[in-house]
Design an enzyme around this catalytic site. Structure first.
Site, mmCIF file in Angstrom:
data_model
loop_
_atom_site.group_PDB
_atom_site.id
_atom_site.type_symbol
_atom_site.label_atom_id
_atom_site.label_comp_id
_atom_site.label_asym_id
_atom_site.label_seq_id
_atom_site.Cartn_x
_atom_site.Cartn_y
_atom_site.Cartn_z
ATOM 1 N N CYS A 63 3.448 44.571 36.649
ATOM 2 C CA CYS A 63 4.437 43.941 35.793
ATOM 3 C C CYS A 63 4.637 44.731 34.496
ATOM 4 O O CYS A 63 3.685 45.049 33.806
ATOM 5 C CB CYS A 63 4.099 42.504 35.427
ATOM 6 S SG CYS A 63 4.037 41.412 36.836
ATOM 7 N N ARG B 200 5.219 50.186 37.079
ATOM 8 C CA ARG B 200 4.181 49.156 36.950
ATOM 9 C C ARG B 200 4.387 48.004 37.908
ATOM 10 O O ARG B 200 3.533 47.119 38.039
ATOM 11 C CB ARG B 200 4.163 48.600 35.521
ATOM 12 C CG ARG B 200 3.880 49.635 34.475
ATOM 13 C CD ARG B 200 3.785 48.976 33.136
ATOM 14 N NE ARG B 200 2.588 48.160 33.048
ATOM 15 C CZ ARG B 200 1.435 48.580 32.577
ATOM 16 N NH1 ARG B 200 1.302 49.797 32.156
ATOM 17 N NH2 ARG B 200 0.391 47.776 32.528
ATOM 18 N N TRP C 74 5.613 42.517 39.734
ATOM 19 C CA TRP C 74 4.788 42.768 40.914
ATOM 20 C C TRP C 74 4.277 41.381 41.292
ATOM 21 O O TRP C 74 3.463 40.803 40.580
ATOM 22 C CB TRP C 74 3.642 43.714 40.574
ATOM 23 C CG TRP C 74 2.837 44.147 41.757
ATOM 24 C CD1 TRP C 74 3.097 45.207 42.585
ATOM 25 C CD2 TRP C 74 1.632 43.553 42.245
ATOM 26 N NE1 TRP C 74 2.131 45.292 43.560
ATOM 27 C CE2 TRP C 74 1.227 44.300 43.381
ATOM 28 C CE3 TRP C 74 0.853 42.457 41.858
ATOM 29 C CZ2 TRP C 74 0.073 43.986 44.115
ATOM 30 C CZ3 TRP C 74 -0.281 42.154 42.585
ATOM 31 C CH2 TRP C 74 -0.666 42.915 43.704
ATOM 32 N N ASN D 37 2.913 38.982 32.151
ATOM 33 C CA ASN D 37 2.145 39.857 33.037
ATOM 34 C C ASN D 37 0.744 39.267 33.085
ATOM 35 O O ASN D 37 0.103 39.116 32.056
ATOM 36 C CB ASN D 37 2.133 41.273 32.438
ATOM 37 C CG ASN D 37 1.223 42.216 33.196
ATOM 38 O OD1 ASN D 37 0.867 41.965 34.344
ATOM 39 N ND2 ASN D 37 0.862 43.313 32.559
ATOM 40 N N GLY D 38 0.263 38.891 34.267
ATOM 41 C CA GLY D 38 -1.064 38.299 34.379
ATOM 42 C C GLY D 38 -1.033 37.122 35.334
ATOM 43 O O GLY D 38 -0.099 36.972 36.123
ATOM 44 N N GLU E 269 -10.045 60.497 49.541
ATOM 45 C CA GLU E 269 -8.845 60.598 48.706
ATOM 46 C C GLU E 269 -7.646 61.055 49.544
ATOM 47 O O GLU E 269 -6.534 60.539 49.379
ATOM 48 C CB GLU E 269 -9.122 61.574 47.543
ATOM 49 C CG GLU E 269 -7.946 61.859 46.626
ATOM 50 C CD GLU E 269 -7.448 60.651 45.830
ATOM 51 O OE1 GLU E 269 -8.065 59.585 45.879
ATOM 52 O OE2 GLU E 269 -6.403 60.790 45.163
ATOM 53 N N LYS F 51 -4.286 58.915 49.915
ATOM 54 C CA LYS F 51 -2.962 59.454 49.545
ATOM 55 C C LYS F 51 -1.976 59.258 50.695
ATOM 56 O O LYS F 51 -0.849 58.835 50.493
ATOM 57 C CB LYS F 51 -3.022 60.955 49.220
ATOM 58 C CG LYS F 51 -3.650 61.369 47.935
ATOM 59 C CD LYS F 51 -2.808 61.148 46.707
ATOM 60 C CE LYS F 51 -2.994 59.794 46.103
ATOM 61 N NZ LYS F 51 -4.153 59.484 45.342
ATOM 62 N N GLU G 112 -1.106 55.494 51.139
ATOM 63 C CA GLU G 112 -0.344 54.950 50.018
ATOM 64 C C GLU G 112 1.144 55.257 50.097
ATOM 65 O O GLU G 112 1.973 54.394 49.878
ATOM 66 C CB GLU G 112 -0.845 55.552 48.694
ATOM 67 C CG GLU G 112 -2.071 54.942 48.125
ATOM 68 C CD GLU G 112 -2.455 55.604 46.800
ATOM 69 O OE1 GLU G 112 -2.739 54.872 45.853
ATOM 70 O OE2 GLU G 112 -2.478 56.851 46.701
ATOM 71 N N HIS H 116 -20.225 58.300 65.135
ATOM 72 C CA HIS H 116 -20.790 56.947 65.243
ATOM 73 C C HIS H 116 -19.698 55.886 65.222
ATOM 74 O O HIS H 116 -19.894 54.808 64.672
ATOM 75 C CB HIS H 116 -21.791 56.702 64.111
ATOM 76 C CG HIS H 116 -22.943 57.644 64.140
ATOM 77 N ND1 HIS H 116 -23.913 57.618 65.117
ATOM 78 C CD2 HIS H 116 -23.262 58.690 63.329
ATOM 79 C CE1 HIS H 116 -24.790 58.583 64.898
ATOM 80 N NE2 HIS H 116 -24.414 59.248 63.816
ATOM 81 N N LYS I 235 1.178 50.921 39.815
ATOM 82 C CA LYS I 235 0.412 51.996 39.193
ATOM 83 C C LYS I 235 -0.847 51.468 38.512
ATOM 84 O O LYS I 235 -1.905 52.054 38.588
ATOM 85 C CB LYS I 235 1.309 52.697 38.172
ATOM 86 C CG LYS I 235 0.674 53.854 37.446
ATOM 87 C CD LYS I 235 0.514 55.028 38.376
ATOM 88 C CE LYS I 235 -0.207 56.195 37.724
ATOM 89 N NZ LYS I 235 -0.810 57.063 38.753
HETATM 90 C C1 G6P Z 1 -4.004 51.554 41.519
HETATM 91 C C2 G6P Z 1 -3.287 52.881 41.734
HETATM 92 C C3 G6P Z 1 -4.293 53.976 42.116
HETATM 93 C C4 G6P Z 1 -5.399 54.057 41.064
HETATM 94 C C5 G6P Z 1 -6.080 52.702 40.863
HETATM 95 C C6 G6P Z 1 -7.022 52.728 39.675
HETATM 96 O O1 G6P Z 1 -4.468 51.060 42.717
HETATM 97 O O2 G6P Z 1 -2.312 52.761 42.747
HETATM 98 O O3 G6P Z 1 -3.628 55.222 42.198
HETATM 99 O O4 G6P Z 1 -6.334 55.009 41.461
HETATM 100 O O5 G6P Z 1 -5.101 51.702 40.592
HETATM 101 O O6 G6P Z 1 -6.269 52.953 38.508
HETATM 102 P P1 G6P Z 1 -6.851 53.446 37.135
HETATM 103 O O7 G6P Z 1 -5.696 53.414 36.198
HETATM 104 O O8 G6P Z 1 -7.941 52.495 36.741
HETATM 105 O O9 G6P Z 1 -7.387 54.826 37.362
#
Ligand code: G6P
Length: 616
Positions: free
Chosen positions: A2, A27, A74, A100-101, A489, A493, A496, A512, A611
């Site tokens: 948000c 956001r 969001w 937001n919250g 990672e 990626k 996502e 396994h 984000k």
């Molecule tokens: C969200 C984002 C990720 C990020 C994670 C932690 O899930 O989509 O890309 O790694 O938050 O975010 P931060 O700002 O705490 O690194």
């Protein structure tokens, strides 16, 4: 999660708010809306979908008035509909609010408000808060109108359980906004004859670089001429005005198709910025300005504990590997969200590190507060100066890589790896690492930006590979030691941004269970380092090949791979062990990016994600 924006000034508020919403959209992008105060009533335009949709709606563009609020959502409570979009207006039409919250006790409050005749148009917790405010405003004694508005917000928030960043308008108070925060970020921008509110600086950077970072439990009352800050308990706060050191260009595409692409290619410079000034004069170790921890304090630490969420959690796993390998100090790693409730027994001589790009991830912030409450020193590795985690930590290291706008973390992640390597060096040189090994380590780190530049030259070849693999539905990412978190990672990626199912595994652990998935339809991405793990990883590759699995190998230049073992090979430069996770990450960023582009995904705004996750 948000985005919030507010404006009080002399300009047409809707245009400024819509521009700010575009910048805040990363956001949360389920829906967007604005409410402008004009002629003693609210003009509201809100819509499910992207800010672009709202901008095209003639109603949003036409709204006049110089005081307003806007929101990108969001969804938490209630589906993605026009009615659930913010701003919400109280049923008596007096109050408009963005939030937001999460309001945890909204159900009970709603029951109460229904008995008082308030009505609801949405399924949101936010509309409940808005009507509760209208209720308190109605009951508040009619002292000076402005303070009546402020005091009714203060009173309302005392009845609220949960988290919020809110901005509120009242029809009786033209040119006024009251805003408050608890658990969700809120910044006041102090412009030239105007004030702005935002959940992050990207929304207001085009109008002012002077900001006040509000703390949890603080409220701000903005009027046409002034602003005042106080606590929820009505204690006055003297504001501290900070200057943002970003430029507007840092938050723009500058010719790239997506922010993710821009941020991948910015990595050499980002890494240079992350290590600037961080090497000792004798060139044998690292130095940090803000750790607020002496060498003798560090020496007494028997265990480190690293916590984070998402990609930053993968960075913690690499920090664990590097610190244990080079400094020989044990490291524990936890998901911040689990640590908070797990209540595990903790050693006394422990020091906590929290890694967070945004510095606002609520799970990480809550875990940090929990460690602090237990009496531990907490340090942060964080990109956004002025963020909650950055400010509440006892010390820390800023990443200095500029704003990261693409939802999938790239430059922030690799800079977290670089800082972890610097930290491992720093701690190792306090213990057993020799001067000459330190010098070699420093030289290796200094060479990282150029090695990343070299790796980025692989982009066209990786793009071709991506085109050929984009239509598979499942992938395994496999690596060992420090390349196992890189495998995690890589899988993250891909998931996502392309919505392809992918799993990261330690290469040897694959037999396994995950090996059951292997067929011609499930390719594997292997990380193949030169050195002691080479033959072990090759054995795992043979096991996949024997089962007709396709293989993409991301292999160091000197690896002598058996002919025909990998279907595609991406050669990365040889490098120091501490740098390898950074170099190995770049090809998987490119691979995921180009696959997502091939599949025509919305790379910078992948579905369901945000984000910065500021709700639990
Ligand atoms: C969200 C984002 C990720 C990020 C994670 C932690 O899930 O989509 O890309 O790694 O938050 O975010 P931060 O700002 O705490 O690194």
């Amino acid at each position: 999660m948000c985005g919030i924006i507010g404006y009080v000034g002399k300009q047409k508020a809707s245009a400024i708010i819509l521009e700010g919403l575009k910048r805040l959209e990363y956001r949360g992008y389920d829906s967007a809306g604005v409410a402008i105060l004009h002629g003693g009533r609210f003009e509201v335009a809100k819509k499910a979908g992207r800010v672009d949709g709202l901008m095209k709606s003639t109603s949003a563009q036409k709204i006049t008035g110089t005081t307003g609020i806007g929101h990108t959502r969001w969804a938490t409570h209630g589906g993605v509909t026009d009615a659930n979009a913010h701003p919400h207006v109280s049923s008596d039409g007096k109050i408009a609010l963005i939030h937001n919250g999460v309001i945890e006790n909204y159900a009970n409050i709603k029951k109460f408000l229904l008995t008082k005749g308030y009505t609801f148009k949405s399924e949101t917790d936010t509309e409940v808060l808005c009507n509760l405010l209208a209720y308190h405003y109605e009951k508040e004694p009619a002292v000076a109108e402005g303070s009546r508005f402020l005091e009714s917000v203060r009173k309302t928030l005392r009845h609220i359980d949960g988290t919020y960043g809110i901005a509120v308008l009242c029809t009786d108070c033209p040119a006024e906004i009251v805003a408050a925060r608890k658990g969700s970020p809120l910044i006041l921008g102090v412009g030239d004859g105007e004030y702005m509110l935002a959940s992050d600086v990207s929304a207001i950077i085009s109008r002012t670089q002077n900001v006040v970072y509000l703390k949890d439990g603080e409220m701000v009352h903005i009027t046409a001429k002034d602003f005042s800050i106080s606590t929820l308990d009505a204690e006055d706060i003297s504001p501290v005005i900070d200057t943002i050191n970003w430029k507007i260009e840092d938050a723009e595409l500058n010719g790239y198709a997506h922010f993710m692409e821009k941020e991948i290619f910015e990595q050499p410079t980002a890494l240079e910025n992350a290590m600037r000034g961080r090497f000792s004069e004798d060139g044998s170790t690292a130095q940090f300005g803000g750790l607020n921890t002496t060498a003798s304090e560090f020496r007494q630490i028997e265990r480190f504990h690293f916590l984070a969420c998402g990609s930053a959690w993968h960075a913690c796993l690499i920090a664990e590997h590097l610190i244990e390998r080079f400094a020989r100090v044990p490291v524990d790693v936890d998901y911040a969200s689990e640590f908070r409730y797990r209540n595990q027994p903790l050693a006394n001589s422990k020091l906590f590190f929290f890694i967070s790009q945004s510095g606002e991830t609520i799970d990480t912030l809550a875990a940090m507060r929990e460690a602090k409450r237990k009496g531990y020193k907490v340090l942060a590795i964080n990109n956004v100066v002025g963020s909650s985690i950055g400010r509440e930590a006892d010390g820390g290291i800023y990443q200095h890589v500029g704003p990261e706008i693409g939802v999938a973390s790239t430059k922030a992640f690799t800079s977290q790896l670089l800082i972890s390597a610097l930290l491992a060096l720093y701690l190792a040189r306090m213990r057993d690492m020799s001067f000459s090994d330190g010098v070699e380590f420093v030289q290796a780190l200094k060479g990282t930006p150029d090695l990343v530049r070299k790796t980025l030259l692989l982009a066209p070849a990786i793009k071709e590979i991506a085109k050929r693999y984009a239509h598979y539905h499942d992938f395994l990412f496999l690596g060992r030691l420090s390349l196992f978190p890189v495998a995690l990672e890589g899988a993250l990626k891909l998931k996502e941004i392309s919505y392809i199912h992918a799993e990261g595994y330690p290469a040897a652990e694959m037999k396994h269970g995950p090996i059951a998935l292997i067929s011609e339809q499930c390719p594997s991405v292997f990380f193949v380092p030169s050195g002691e793990m080479f033959t072990k990883v090759v054995s795992s590759m043979q096991e996949i090949k024997a089962r007709k699995g396709k293989i993409i190998a991301i292999a160091s230049e000197q690896c002598d791979l058996p002919d025909g073992l990998a279907d595609d090979v991406i050669r990365i430069p040889e490098c120091h062990e501490a740098v390898l996770p950074i170099i190995a990450t770049v090809p998987v960023q490119l691979l995921s990016y180009y696959m997502a582009v091939e599949l025509k995904r919305d790379v910078d705004k992948p579905r369901n994600l945000a984000k910065s996750v500021t709700v639990e």
